[in-house]
Scaffold this motif. Sequence first.
Motif, PDB file in Angstrom:
ATOM      1  N   PHE A 114       4.599  21.522  -3.239  1.00 58.25           N
ATOM      2  CA  PHE A 114       4.759  20.718  -2.020  1.00 58.25           C
ATOM      3  C   PHE A 114       6.228  20.374  -1.789  1.00 58.25           C
ATOM      4  CE2 PHE A 114       0.154  19.386  -2.468  1.00 58.25           C
ATOM      5  CZ  PHE A 114      -0.250  20.030  -1.313  1.00 58.25           C
ATOM      6  N   ASN A 115       6.933  20.021  -2.873  1.00 62.55           N
ATOM      7  CA  ASN A 115       8.351  19.670  -2.729  1.00 62.55           C
ATOM      8  C   ASN A 115       9.195  20.878  -2.312  1.00 62.55           C
ATOM      9  OD1 ASN A 115       8.083  16.951  -3.391  1.00 62.55           O
ATOM     10  ND2 ASN A 115       8.198  17.360  -5.585  1.00 62.55           N
ATOM     11  N   PHE A 116       8.832  22.040  -2.821  1.00 63.53           N
ATOM     12  CA  PHE A 116       9.581  23.249  -2.475  1.00 63.53           C
ATOM     13  C   PHE A 116       9.309  23.711  -1.047  1.00 63.53           C
ATOM     14  CE2 PHE A 116      10.224  24.077  -7.083  1.00 63.53           C
ATOM     15  CZ  PHE A 116      11.570  24.383  -7.035  1.00 63.53           C
ATOM     16  N   LEU A 117       8.061  23.525  -0.606  1.00 58.25           N
ATOM     17  CA  LEU A 117       7.634  24.163   0.639  1.00 58.25           C
ATOM     18  C   LEU A 117       7.462  23.196   1.815  1.00 58.25           C
ATOM     19  CD1 LEU A 117       4.986  26.605  -0.873  1.00 58.25           C
ATOM     20  CD2 LEU A 117       7.331  27.132  -0.227  1.00 58.25           C
ATOM     21  N   THR A 118       7.781  21.933   1.632  1.00 58.23           N
ATOM     22  CA  THR A 118       7.708  21.010   2.769  1.00 58.23           C
ATOM     23  C   THR A 118       8.813  21.319   3.781  1.00 58.23           C
ATOM     24  OG1 THR A 118       9.041  19.417   1.531  1.00 58.23           O
ATOM     25  CG2 THR A 118       6.645  19.129   1.481  1.00 58.23           C
ATOM     26  N   GLN A 120      11.293  19.617   4.620  1.00 60.20           N
ATOM     27  CA  GLN A 120      12.617  19.251   4.129  1.00 60.20           C
ATOM     28  C   GLN A 120      12.919  19.889   2.766  1.00 60.20           C
ATOM     29  OE1 GLN A 120      14.563  17.651   6.169  1.00 60.20           O
ATOM     30  NE2 GLN A 120      12.881  17.420   7.649  1.00 60.20           N
ATOM     31  N   GLY A 121      12.059  20.791   2.319  1.00 63.01           N
ATOM     32  CA  GLY A 121      12.253  21.426   1.019  1.00 63.01           C
ATOM     33  C   GLY A 121      13.322  22.497   1.044  1.00 63.01           C
ATOM     34  N   PRO A 122      13.714  22.982  -0.124  1.00 62.40           N
ATOM     35  CA  PRO A 122      14.796  23.980  -0.207  1.00 62.40           C
ATOM     36  C   PRO A 122      14.475  25.293   0.505  1.00 62.40           C
ATOM     37  CG  PRO A 122      13.702  23.693  -2.335  1.00 62.40           C
ATOM     38  CD  PRO A 122      13.222  22.600  -1.455  1.00 62.40           C
ATOM     39  N   THR A 130      19.397  30.286   8.458  1.00 65.39           N
ATOM     40  CA  THR A 130      19.394  31.594   9.141  1.00 65.39           C
ATOM     41  C   THR A 130      19.127  31.459  10.636  1.00 65.39           C
ATOM     42  OG1 THR A 130      17.034  31.927   8.719  1.00 65.39           O
ATOM     43  CG2 THR A 130      18.579  32.689   7.023  1.00 65.39           C
ATOM     44  N   GLY A 131      18.959  30.203  11.100  1.00 65.18           N
ATOM     45  CA  GLY A 131      18.723  29.988  12.525  1.00 65.18           C
ATOM     46  C   GLY A 131      17.265  30.012  12.927  1.00 65.18           C
ATOM     47  N   GLN A 132      16.346  30.084  11.933  1.00 62.44           N
ATOM     48  CA  GLN A 132      14.919  30.121  12.231  1.00 62.44           C
ATOM     49  C   GLN A 132      14.323  28.720  12.164  1.00 62.44           C
ATOM     50  OE1 GLN A 132      13.506  33.076  13.095  1.00 62.44           O
ATOM     51  NE2 GLN A 132      15.547  33.997  12.838  1.00 62.44           N
ATOM     52  N   LYS A 133      13.148  28.559  12.748  1.00 65.62           N
ATOM     53  CA  LYS A 133      12.449  27.277  12.707  1.00 65.62           C
ATOM     54  C   LYS A 133      11.764  27.096  11.358  1.00 65.62           C
ATOM     55  CE  LYS A 133      11.482  26.974  17.679  1.00 65.62           C
ATOM     56  NZ  LYS A 133      10.413  26.866  18.705  1.00 65.62           N
ATOM     57  N   ALA A 134      11.608  25.842  10.959  1.00 68.19           N
ATOM     58  CA  ALA A 134      10.933  25.530   9.696  1.00 68.19           C
ATOM     59  C   ALA A 134       9.473  25.983   9.740  1.00 68.19           C
ATOM     60  CB  ALA A 134      11.012  24.030   9.410  1.00 68.19           C
ATOM     61  N   ILE A 135       8.972  26.406   8.605  1.00 68.12           N
ATOM     62  CA  ILE A 135       7.590  26.873   8.496  1.00 68.12           C
ATOM     63  C   ILE A 135       6.757  25.788   7.817  1.00 68.12           C
ATOM     64  CG2 ILE A 135       6.062  28.612   7.505  1.00 68.12           C
ATOM     65  CD1 ILE A 135       8.418  30.556   7.562  1.00 68.12           C
ATOM     66  N   PHE A 136       5.625  25.459   8.406  1.00 66.84           N
ATOM     67  CA  PHE A 136       4.718  24.480   7.813  1.00 66.84           C
ATOM     68  C   PHE A 136       3.707  25.247   6.947  1.00 66.84           C
ATOM     69  CE2 PHE A 136       6.361  22.647  11.712  1.00 66.84           C
ATOM     70  CZ  PHE A 136       6.791  21.394  11.285  1.00 66.84           C
TER      71      PHE A 136
END
Length: 281
Positions: A114-118, A120-122, A130-136
């Motif tokens: 969860f911490n890696f993939l949230t 606000q995660g890394p 890279t200019g892309q939108k965050a992935i949920f």
Amino acid sequence: MLVPGLLYIAIFHYAPMFGLVIAFQDYKVFKGVTGSAFVGFDNFVYLFKAPQFLTAMKNTFIIAAYKIIFGFPVPILLALLINEVRFLIFKRSVQTILYLPHFLSWIVMSGLLFNFLTEQGPINKLIKLTGQKAIFFFSDEIYFRTILVLSDIWKEMGWNAIIYLAALTVVSHEMYEAAKIDGATRLQCMLRISLPSIMPVIMIMLLLRMGSILNVGFEQVFNLYNPMLYGVGDIIDTYVYRIGVLENKFHLSAAAGMFKSVIACIMVITTYYFLEKVEEK
């Protein structure tokens, strides 16, 4: 020496099988097994008409297939690669690092994921660079099965490789020396000597894996999924938990569990027959 193990199996594996009768009853807790009405195969009919169970069954087979196709070969490859390392300190360090995730519970592992993939995660920070939108990741069905398979490989590959490393220790060094004299490279020795030598162990491990093919990881899925991911992440075990523990429909959960066990038995027999034919050739 066998008595303690046999007693354990008899008490905790065979004695509880009496409870399978619940799968054929309209089970009521206060009436018990002897007082509940017998309904035959009605519970099974209900399950196979329930869309949620059919979805859970489909997801279970798909996730199990993914884990075997992508996860089963990884410990074998890892063991072959570690076996080729000659620098002992580096070899032991790599083994220790790869074994450690096995000893972490899925609660801890899910917290790390969860911490890696949230948002606000890394991982998402790199994506944003890279200019892309965050992935949920944990609200999108596209990524959930991939997360399950990769996290399972990450957690268990080092531990599962131990058996293959143990099998490699009994391979005669004379075979390697003879192959090197004939001009074989290290890759050829790995493919022509190491891999065939541990093939019986691989076959046994595959047989055992097929016996638990429908056990795709209740703790893993339960700690990672949410109602938005039921369509791709709900498995038989989580379905049984919801209807059995949360809804108190013990007869339906018993029927679902019995169905899972029958399928597992069929898979073991089929795999054993197939491996026996392959060995004969």
